[in-house]
Design a protein around this motif. Structure first.
Motif, PDB file in Angstrom:
ATOM      1  N   VAL A   1     -34.258 -33.975  -5.420  1.00 50.23           N
ATOM      2  CA  VAL A   1     -33.533 -34.666  -4.352  1.00 50.23           C
ATOM      3  C   VAL A   1     -32.046 -34.765  -4.661  1.00 50.23           C
ATOM      4  CG1 VAL A   1     -35.579 -35.938  -3.627  1.00 50.23           C
ATOM      5  CG2 VAL A   1     -34.028 -36.953  -5.301  1.00 50.23           C
TER       6      VAL A   1
ATOM      7  N   TYR B   1     -39.786 -30.188  -6.881  1.00 55.01           N
ATOM      8  CA  TYR B   1     -38.695 -30.374  -5.959  1.00 55.01           C
ATOM      9  C   TYR B   1     -37.634 -31.273  -6.579  1.00 55.01           C
ATOM     10  CZ  TYR B   1     -40.744 -34.907  -4.699  1.00 55.01           C
ATOM     11  OH  TYR B   1     -41.239 -36.191  -4.731  1.00 55.01           O
TER      12      TYR B   1
ATOM     13  N   HIS C   1     -43.556 -30.928  10.359  1.00 53.62           N
ATOM     14  CA  HIS C   1     -42.649 -29.796  10.522  1.00 53.62           C
ATOM     15  C   HIS C   1     -43.469 -28.570  10.885  1.00 53.62           C
ATOM     16  CE1 HIS C   1     -39.436 -31.660   7.685  1.00 53.62           C
ATOM     17  NE2 HIS C   1     -40.360 -32.569   7.917  1.00 53.62           N
TER      18      HIS C   1
ATOM     19  N   GLU D   1     -45.135 -34.801   5.916  1.00 54.44           N
ATOM     20  CA  GLU D   1     -44.562 -35.741   4.959  1.00 54.44           C
ATOM     21  C   GLU D   1     -45.191 -37.092   5.199  1.00 54.44           C
ATOM     22  OE1 GLU D   1     -40.178 -34.438   5.789  1.00 54.44           O
ATOM     23  OE2 GLU D   1     -40.261 -35.431   3.844  1.00 54.44           O
TER      24      GLU D   1
ATOM     25  N   GLY E   1     -40.338 -37.618  -0.091  1.00 57.54           N
ATOM     26  CA  GLY E   1     -39.827 -36.454   0.602  1.00 57.54           C
ATOM     27  C   GLY E   1     -40.626 -35.193   0.381  1.00 57.54           C
ATOM     28  N   LYS E   2     -41.799 -35.291  -0.199  1.00 61.47           N
ATOM     29  CA  LYS E   2     -42.631 -34.104  -0.410  1.00 61.47           C
ATOM     30  C   LYS E   2     -43.100 -33.542   0.919  1.00 61.47           C
ATOM     31  CE  LYS E   2     -44.743 -35.401  -4.826  1.00 61.47           C
ATOM     32  NZ  LYS E   2     -46.023 -35.732  -5.483  1.00 61.47           N
ATOM     33  N   LEU E   3     -42.897 -32.274   1.119  1.00 60.53           N
ATOM     34  CA  LEU E   3     -43.380 -31.583   2.310  1.00 60.53           C
ATOM     35  C   LEU E   3     -44.545 -30.713   1.895  1.00 60.53           C
ATOM     36  CD1 LEU E   3     -42.850 -31.094   5.331  1.00 60.53           C
ATOM     37  CD2 LEU E   3     -41.413 -29.166   4.664  1.00 60.53           C
TER      38      LEU E   3
ATOM     39  N   TYR F   1     -45.192 -39.503   8.200  1.00 55.73           N
ATOM     40  CA  TYR F   1     -43.846 -39.852   8.632  1.00 55.73           C
ATOM     41  C   TYR F   1     -43.287 -38.769   9.544  1.00 55.73           C
ATOM     42  CZ  TYR F   1     -38.887 -40.978   8.339  1.00 55.73           C
ATOM     43  OH  TYR F   1     -37.586 -41.282   8.653  1.00 55.73           O
TER      44      TYR F   1
ATOM     45  N   ARG G   1     -33.908 -34.798   2.965  1.00 56.28           N
ATOM     46  CA  ARG G   1     -35.290 -34.550   2.572  1.00 56.28           C
ATOM     47  C   ARG G   1     -36.291 -35.012   3.612  1.00 56.28           C
ATOM     48  NH1 ARG G   1     -36.297 -38.995  -2.263  1.00 56.28           N
ATOM     49  NH2 ARG G   1     -35.751 -40.832  -1.084  1.00 56.28           N
ATOM     50  N   TYR G   2     -35.884 -35.839   4.562  1.00 56.16           N
ATOM     51  CA  TYR G   2     -36.854 -36.371   5.506  1.00 56.16           C
ATOM     52  C   TYR G   2     -36.768 -35.757   6.894  1.00 56.16           C
ATOM     53  CZ  TYR G   2     -38.107 -40.118   2.297  1.00 56.16           C
ATOM     54  OH  TYR G   2     -38.554 -40.827   1.235  1.00 56.16           O
ATOM     55  N   THR G   3     -35.577 -35.521   7.378  1.00 55.05           N
ATOM     56  CA  THR G   3     -35.442 -35.286   8.802  1.00 55.05           C
ATOM     57  C   THR G   3     -34.841 -33.939   9.167  1.00 55.05           C
ATOM     58  OG1 THR G   3     -33.270 -36.325   8.857  1.00 55.05           O
ATOM     59  CG2 THR G   3     -35.180 -37.746   9.236  1.00 55.05           C
ATOM     60  N   ASP G   4     -34.692 -33.059   8.224  1.00 56.27           N
ATOM     61  CA  ASP G   4     -34.000 -31.828   8.556  1.00 56.27           C
ATOM     62  C   ASP G   4     -34.801 -30.616   8.124  1.00 56.27           C
ATOM     63  OD1 ASP G   4     -30.432 -31.556   8.758  1.00 56.27           O
ATOM     64  OD2 ASP G   4     -31.962 -30.162   9.473  1.00 56.27           O
ATOM     65  N   THR G   5     -34.422 -29.492   8.689  1.00 49.06           N
ATOM     66  CA  THR G   5     -35.129 -28.265   8.384  1.00 49.06           C
ATOM     67  C   THR G   5     -34.898 -27.838   6.947  1.00 49.06           C
ATOM     68  OG1 THR G   5     -35.383 -25.956   9.000  1.00 49.06           O
ATOM     69  CG2 THR G   5     -33.178 -26.852   9.143  1.00 49.06           C
ATOM     70  N   GLN G   6     -35.853 -27.131   6.413  1.00 49.67           N
ATOM     71  CA  GLN G   6     -35.687 -26.480   5.133  1.00 49.67           C
ATOM     72  C   GLN G   6     -35.333 -25.019   5.385  1.00 49.67           C
ATOM     73  OE1 GLN G   6     -37.845 -27.902   1.469  1.00 49.67           O
ATOM     74  NE2 GLN G   6     -39.524 -27.838   2.917  1.00 49.67           N
TER      75      GLN G   6
ATOM     76  N   LEU H   1     -40.838 -36.595  14.508  1.00 48.07           N
ATOM     77  CA  LEU H   1     -40.692 -37.766  13.644  1.00 48.07           C
ATOM     78  C   LEU H   1     -41.441 -38.998  14.125  1.00 48.07           C
ATOM     79  CD1 LEU H   1     -36.884 -37.563  12.831  1.00 48.07           C
ATOM     80  CD2 LEU H   1     -38.798 -36.922  11.372  1.00 48.07           C
TER      81      LEU H   1
ATOM     82  N   PHE I   1     -37.888 -22.084  10.324  1.00 48.21           N
ATOM     83  CA  PHE I   1     -38.068 -23.382  10.967  1.00 48.21           C
ATOM     84  C   PHE I   1     -38.232 -23.259  12.476  1.00 48.21           C
ATOM     85  CE2 PHE I   1     -37.414 -27.776  11.796  1.00 48.21           C
ATOM     86  CZ  PHE I   1     -36.515 -27.881  12.844  1.00 48.21           C
TER      87      PHE I   1
ATOM     88  N   TYR J   1     -43.305 -24.263  11.096  1.00 44.30           N
ATOM     89  CA  TYR J   1     -42.601 -23.055  10.687  1.00 44.30           C
ATOM     90  C   TYR J   1     -43.411 -21.838  11.122  1.00 44.30           C
ATOM     91  CZ  TYR J   1     -39.474 -25.714   7.650  1.00 44.30           C
ATOM     92  OH  TYR J   1     -38.528 -26.574   7.180  1.00 44.30           O
TER      93      TYR J   1
ATOM     94  N   ILE K   1     -39.144 -30.171  14.084  1.00 44.56           N
ATOM     95  CA  ILE K   1     -39.618 -31.348  13.356  1.00 44.56           C
ATOM     96  C   ILE K   1     -39.954 -32.429  14.359  1.00 44.56           C
ATOM     97  CG2 ILE K   1     -39.003 -33.198  11.762  1.00 44.56           C
ATOM     98  CD1 ILE K   1     -37.045 -31.365  10.435  1.00 44.56           C
TER      99      ILE K   1
ATOM    100  N   TYR L   1     -31.369 -31.516  -1.252  1.00 47.99           N
ATOM    101  CA  TYR L   1     -32.801 -31.355  -1.476  1.00 47.99           C
ATOM    102  C   TYR L   1     -33.155 -29.884  -1.675  1.00 47.99           C
ATOM    103  CZ  TYR L   1     -37.830 -31.980  -0.616  1.00 47.99           C
ATOM    104  OH  TYR L   1     -39.195 -32.004  -0.731  1.00 47.99           O
TER     105      TYR L   1
ATOM    106  N   LEU M   1     -46.396 -26.641  -2.894  1.00 45.74           N
ATOM    107  CA  LEU M   1     -45.193 -27.172  -3.519  1.00 45.74           C
ATOM    108  C   LEU M   1     -45.374 -27.257  -5.039  1.00 45.74           C
ATOM    109  CD1 LEU M   1     -42.397 -28.518  -3.043  1.00 45.74           C
ATOM    110  CD2 LEU M   1     -43.611 -30.705  -2.881  1.00 45.74           C
TER     111      LEU M   1
ATOM    112  N   GLN N   1     -42.506 -33.586  -9.569  1.00 47.63           N
ATOM    113  CA  GLN N   1     -43.593 -32.617  -9.447  1.00 47.63           C
ATOM    114  C   GLN N   1     -44.136 -32.568  -8.031  1.00 47.63           C
ATOM    115  OE1 GLN N   1     -46.495 -33.781 -12.358  1.00 47.63           O
ATOM    116  NE2 GLN N   1     -45.303 -33.009 -14.071  1.00 47.63           N
ATOM    117  N   GLY N   2     -44.595 -31.377  -7.669  1.00 47.97           N
ATOM    118  CA  GLY N   2     -45.265 -31.201  -6.391  1.00 47.97           C
ATOM    119  C   GLY N   2     -46.766 -31.131  -6.575  1.00 47.97           C
TER     120      GLY N   2
ATOM    121  N   TYR O   1     -41.847 -23.313  -3.828  1.00 47.34           N
ATOM    122  CA  TYR O   1     -43.207 -23.140  -3.338  1.00 47.34           C
ATOM    123  C   TYR O   1     -43.756 -21.826  -3.877  1.00 47.34           C
ATOM    124  CZ  TYR O   1     -42.244 -26.704   0.227  1.00 47.34           C
ATOM    125  OH  TYR O   1     -41.933 -27.873   0.888  1.00 47.34           O
TER     126      TYR O   1
END
Lengths: 113, 111
Positions: free
Chosen positions: A50, A48, B32, B91, B97-99, B29, A97-102, B49, B44, B34, B47, A31, A45, A57-58, A35
């Motif tokens: 995946v 992006y 996050h 999100e 998955g858009k943040l 969902y 893309r859902y559960t982790d840090t960027q 959930l 970071f 920062y 998060i 992912y 955004l 598009q954001g 920005y």
């Protein structure tokens, strides 16, 4: 690992010019995202991805194009620069893309005259 | 749709506590958090959930109320190093998955 790298760090363009902001990551993250950050507006955004070959598009995609031919690279193209695109641009990557840090790159400061 | 953060800015003395709120008009969902220092990239923090979930990171913790679509970041016994701008990113379900980030809360900790 170098993490997320962005080039250039600074850029000055004239209205109407085009250019590409480079973003690369060496963490094998699927992912990636772009920005822009303007004073008082937070991070918005632009586009992006995946995974390689997949982009979307954001919030503010107009005036920008992206492609993702490899997992590592995610360049952002300004088609015809406008003063409204003066901003700081951040690229980010994440393993999930859902559960982790960027992880954010150091940013590119762009000025359009 | 961009989440709304409050307050926009807060000034603390070292050792004081602060709460930063993040609200969304859509079902969430995940949330996050920062922190960004001036001239640097966002870093970071955590998060969240699940509805009602609470997490901690040293003296910084957060809660997420899924039903109310709200999250709060708690900073206790603030230190000078806590200064910076705090962003929540949200999100929604079926958002690919858009943040989307809020506008930020500027926190200044004074000696």
């Amino acid at each position: 690992n170098a993490g997320v790298t962005q080039t250039p760090k600074f850029q000055v363009l004239k209205t109407g010019q085009s250019m590409t902001l480079q973003c690369a990551q060496d963490m094998n993250h699927e992912y990636m995202s772009w920005y822009r950050q303007d004073p008082g507006m937070g991070l918005r955004l632009i586009h992006y991805s995946v995974g390689a070959g997949i982009t979307d598009q954001g919030e503010v995609p107009n005036g920008y194009n992206v492609s993702r031919s490899t997992t590592e690279d995610f360049p952002l193209r300004l088609l015809s620069a406008a003063p409204s695109q003066t901003s700081v641009y951040f690229c980010a990557s994440s393993p999930d893309r859902y559960t982790d840090t960027q992880y954010f790159g150091p940013g590119t400061r762009l000025t359009v005259l | 749709q961009q989440p709304v953060q409050s307050p926009q800015a807060v000034i603390l003395r070292e050792g004081e506590d602060a709460v930063i709120n993040c609200s969304s008009s859509k079902a969430l969902y995940s949330v996050h958090w920062y922190r960004q220092k001036h001239g640097e990239a966002p870093v970071f923090l955590m998060i969240l959930l699940k509805g009602g979930e609470q997490k901690g990171h040293e003296k910084i913790s957060a809660s997420f109320n899924e039903k109310k679509q709200q999250s709060s970041l708690y900073l206790t016994a603030s230190q000078l190093s806590y200064s910076g701008t705090y962003f929540c990113g949200t999100e929604g379900y079926n958002q690919g998955g858009k943040l989307i980030f809020g506008q930020g809360t500027e926190l200044s900790v004074k000696p």
